[in-house]
Design an enzyme around this catalytic site. Structure first.
Site, PDB file in Angstrom:
ATOM      1  N   LYS A   1       0.800  -1.230   0.000  1.00 47.82           N
ATOM      2  CA  LYS A   1       0.000   0.000   0.000  1.00 47.82           C
ATOM      3  C   LYS A   1       0.832   1.278   0.000  1.00 47.82           C
ATOM      4  CE  LYS A   1      -4.504  -1.018   1.564  1.00 47.82           C
ATOM      5  NZ  LYS A   1      -5.551  -0.633   2.501  1.00 47.82           N
TER       6      LYS A   1
ATOM      7  N   ASP B   1     -10.442   4.145   0.410  1.00 43.70           N
ATOM      8  CA  ASP B   1     -10.926   3.727   1.738  1.00 43.70           C
ATOM      9  C   ASP B   1     -11.629   4.868   2.475  1.00 43.70           C
ATOM     10  OD1 ASP B   1     -10.221   1.057   1.754  1.00 43.70           O
ATOM     11  OD2 ASP B   1      -8.230   1.421   2.594  1.00 43.70           O
TER      12      ASP B   1
HETATM   13  P1  NAP Z   1      -3.111  -2.319  11.236  1.00 46.40           P
HETATM   14  O1  NAP Z   1      -2.537  -1.221  10.416  1.00 46.40           O
HETATM   15  O2  NAP Z   1      -2.300  -3.523  11.525  1.00 46.40           O
HETATM   16  O3  NAP Z   1      -3.574  -1.644  12.645  1.00 46.40           O
HETATM   17  C1  NAP Z   1      -4.092  -2.468  13.673  1.00 46.40           C
HETATM   18  C2  NAP Z   1      -4.629  -1.624  14.813  1.00 46.40           C
HETATM   19  O4  NAP Z   1      -5.175  -2.513  15.798  1.00 46.40           O
HETATM   20  C3  NAP Z   1      -3.575  -0.783  15.531  1.00 46.40           C
HETATM   21  O5  NAP Z   1      -4.199   0.359  16.060  1.00 46.40           O
HETATM   22  C4  NAP Z   1      -3.127  -1.717  16.663  1.00 46.40           C
HETATM   23  O6  NAP Z   1      -2.653  -1.029  17.804  1.00 46.40           O
HETATM   24  C5  NAP Z   1      -4.424  -2.397  17.021  1.00 46.40           C
HETATM   25  N1  NAP Z   1      -4.177  -3.731  17.562  1.00 46.40           N
HETATM   26  C6  NAP Z   1      -3.820  -4.836  16.882  1.00 46.40           C
HETATM   27  N2  NAP Z   1      -3.668  -5.883  17.721  1.00 46.40           N
HETATM   28  C7  NAP Z   1      -3.924  -5.408  18.963  1.00 46.40           C
HETATM   29  C8  NAP Z   1      -3.916  -6.000  20.256  1.00 46.40           C
HETATM   30  N3  NAP Z   1      -3.608  -7.296  20.450  1.00 46.40           N
HETATM   31  N4  NAP Z   1      -4.238  -5.224  21.311  1.00 46.40           N
HETATM   32  C9  NAP Z   1      -4.543  -3.925  21.159  1.00 46.40           C
HETATM   33  N5  NAP Z   1      -4.558  -3.304  19.958  1.00 46.40           N
HETATM   34  C10 NAP Z   1      -4.247  -4.037  18.875  1.00 46.40           C
HETATM   35  O7  NAP Z   1      -4.465  -2.889  10.607  1.00 46.40           O
HETATM   36  P2  NAP Z   1      -5.507  -2.073   9.689  1.00 46.40           P
HETATM   37  O8  NAP Z   1      -5.142  -2.255   8.264  1.00 46.40           O
HETATM   38  O9  NAP Z   1      -5.623  -0.713  10.238  1.00 46.40           O
HETATM   39  O10 NAP Z   1      -6.853  -2.915   9.919  1.00 46.40           O
HETATM   40  C11 NAP Z   1      -7.568  -2.836  11.129  1.00 46.40           C
HETATM   41  C12 NAP Z   1      -8.910  -3.542  10.975  1.00 46.40           C
HETATM   42  O11 NAP Z   1      -9.732  -2.841  10.050  1.00 46.40           O
HETATM   43  C13 NAP Z   1      -8.811  -4.978  10.455  1.00 46.40           C
HETATM   44  O12 NAP Z   1      -9.765  -5.781  11.115  1.00 46.40           O
HETATM   45  C14 NAP Z   1      -9.191  -4.852   8.990  1.00 46.40           C
HETATM   46  O13 NAP Z   1      -9.757  -6.028   8.456  1.00 46.40           O
HETATM   47  C15 NAP Z   1     -10.230  -3.746   9.071  1.00 46.40           C
HETATM   48  N6  NAP Z   1     -10.372  -3.005   7.804  1.00 46.40           N
HETATM   49  C16 NAP Z   1     -11.601  -2.991   7.224  1.00 46.40           C
HETATM   50  C17 NAP Z   1     -11.797  -2.296   6.060  1.00 46.40           C
HETATM   51  C18 NAP Z   1     -13.156  -2.269   5.438  1.00 46.40           C
HETATM   52  O14 NAP Z   1     -13.267  -1.906   4.258  1.00 46.40           O
HETATM   53  N7  NAP Z   1     -14.201  -2.619   6.175  1.00 46.40           N
HETATM   54  C19 NAP Z   1     -10.728  -1.607   5.453  1.00 46.40           C
HETATM   55  C20 NAP Z   1      -9.473  -1.650   6.076  1.00 46.40           C
HETATM   56  C21 NAP Z   1      -9.306  -2.362   7.259  1.00 46.40           C
HETATM   57  P3  NAP Z   1      -1.164  -0.405  17.867  1.00 46.40           P
HETATM   58  O15 NAP Z   1      -1.196   0.832  17.038  1.00 46.40           O
HETATM   59  O16 NAP Z   1      -0.959  -0.141  19.315  1.00 46.40           O
HETATM   60  O17 NAP Z   1      -0.255  -1.462  17.305  1.00 46.40           O
END
Ligand code: NAP
Length: 281
Positions: free
Chosen positions: A79, A116
């Site tokens: 990305k 997004d």
């Molecule tokens: P990412 O960049 O890996 O970010 C993950 C986030 O979750 C960070 O804020 C992280 O906290 C937190 N996190 C992860 N594991 C954790 C844990 N064990 N305890 C506490 N906090 C935790 O992922 P992303 O791309 O943003 O995606 C996040 C979610 O959104 C996913 O479920 C994804 O499938 C969903 N999503 C959906 C769409 C849609 O179109 N509906 C689009 C994009 C993403 P830290 O910052 O402290 O590490």
């Protein structure tokens, strides 16, 4: 699924788009775009292509020269890296910090964009959120798109709850949002909109534990997680009688914007219920 050396599997003369990533087998994008192509009776194809990080430059070089290739959606881990290979006219590298779509402009040149933020905003378009406080959980890639959209929506102060509060504070500054960054266990404010943009609550991830009691009765709860579709957060919002928006809304919304850029036609959104049934199978 195809690899980067097989540009012609869509069939002779058939224009095509694809989603690239590593891994890529899980992507739902081919289901969404394939459904719309079929509904519109359009000749075209949309497929998955497995592109490893070391293959990205070669992939772009090959596809750039393929007149049948309309562009691609881009997922993890490309990305940000994709912006080194195509134009970034909206300067999304410096704002959202990630692209999810590459398309051709009127001259055929490749450019990157991110749908997004628009996909996140679409289901909120009818909500009265001006000046209202918002709480966002998470500070990763999805949260960046959410905060970018919020920065254009004239909302009130934004509270980010995140494990890493420093990262969350930096995001508030990046997007010029007033608000504060708090740890995940902080009590909820009286937000008009609560968004889960973290991985918490996703299948295989820890649960999201929240008490929704402080939210006003007209609050909107929006969970970006779509696997499972009915998360604990969506179930809790339903129990409280709050408006709830699930992750498929954004997934389909961002795909709709990408479909227009790639195939030059508006997708048939009046068939969303049928599409949702396909996606949750
Ligand atoms: P990412 O960049 O890996 O970010 C993950 C986030 O979750 C960070 O804020 C992280 O906290 C937190 N996190 C992860 N594991 C954790 C844990 N064990 N305890 C506490 N906090 C935790 O992922 P992303 O791309 O943003 O995606 C996040 C979610 O959104 C996913 O479920 C994804 O499938 C969903 N999503 C959906 C769409 C849609 O179109 N509906 C689009 C994009 C993403 P830290 O910052 O402290 O590490």
């Amino acid at each position: 699924m195809t690899d980067i050396a097989t540009p012609d599997t869509a069939g002779p003369g058939v224009r095509y788009a694809e989603v690239i990533g590593d891994p890529i087998a899980h992507s739902l994008s081919p289901v969404i775009h394939g459904f719309w192509l079929e509904q519109l009776g359009m000749t075209g194809a949309y497929r998955r292509c497995h592109v490893r990080p070391e293959q990205l430059a070669d992939y772009v070089a090959r596809r750039r020269e393929d007149p049948l290739w309309l562009g691609c959606n881009v997922t993890i881990p490309h990305k940000l890296a994709i912006l080194e290979h195509v134009a970034d006219p909206g300067d999304i590298g410096c704002s959202i910090g990630a692209a999810n779509t590459v398309a051709r402009d009127a001259q055929g040149a490749l450019f990157a964009t991110n749908t997004d933020a628009g996909g996140f905003f679409a289901p909120l378009a009818d909500q009265e959120l001006a000046g209202r406080p918002v709480t966002v959980i998470g500070a990763g890639g999805a949260a960046r798109a959410v905060l970018f959209a919020l920065s254009k929506m004239n909302v009130g102060p934004v509270t980010i709850l995140n494990r890493n509060t420093l990262k969350a504070s930096m995001l508030l500054a990046t997007f010029g949002l007033k608000g504060e960054a708090l740890p995940l266990d902080a009590a909820l404010h009286k937000a008009g909109l609560l968004v889960n943009a973290s991985s918490l609550g996703m299948s295989g991830q820890p649960p999201l534990v929240l008490d929704l009691a402080p939210l006003p009765d007209d609050a909107v709860v929006y969970d970006l997680v779509y696997a499972p579709l009915v998360t604990d957060l969506i179930a809790a919002a339903d129990d409280r009688g709050l408006a709830a928006i699930d992750g498929l809304e954004m997934l389909v919304g961002q795909a709709a914007l990408a479909f227009e850029l790639l195939f030059g036609a508006a997708p048939p959104r009046d068939h969303d219920e049928q599409l949702r049934e396909l996606l949750v199978r």
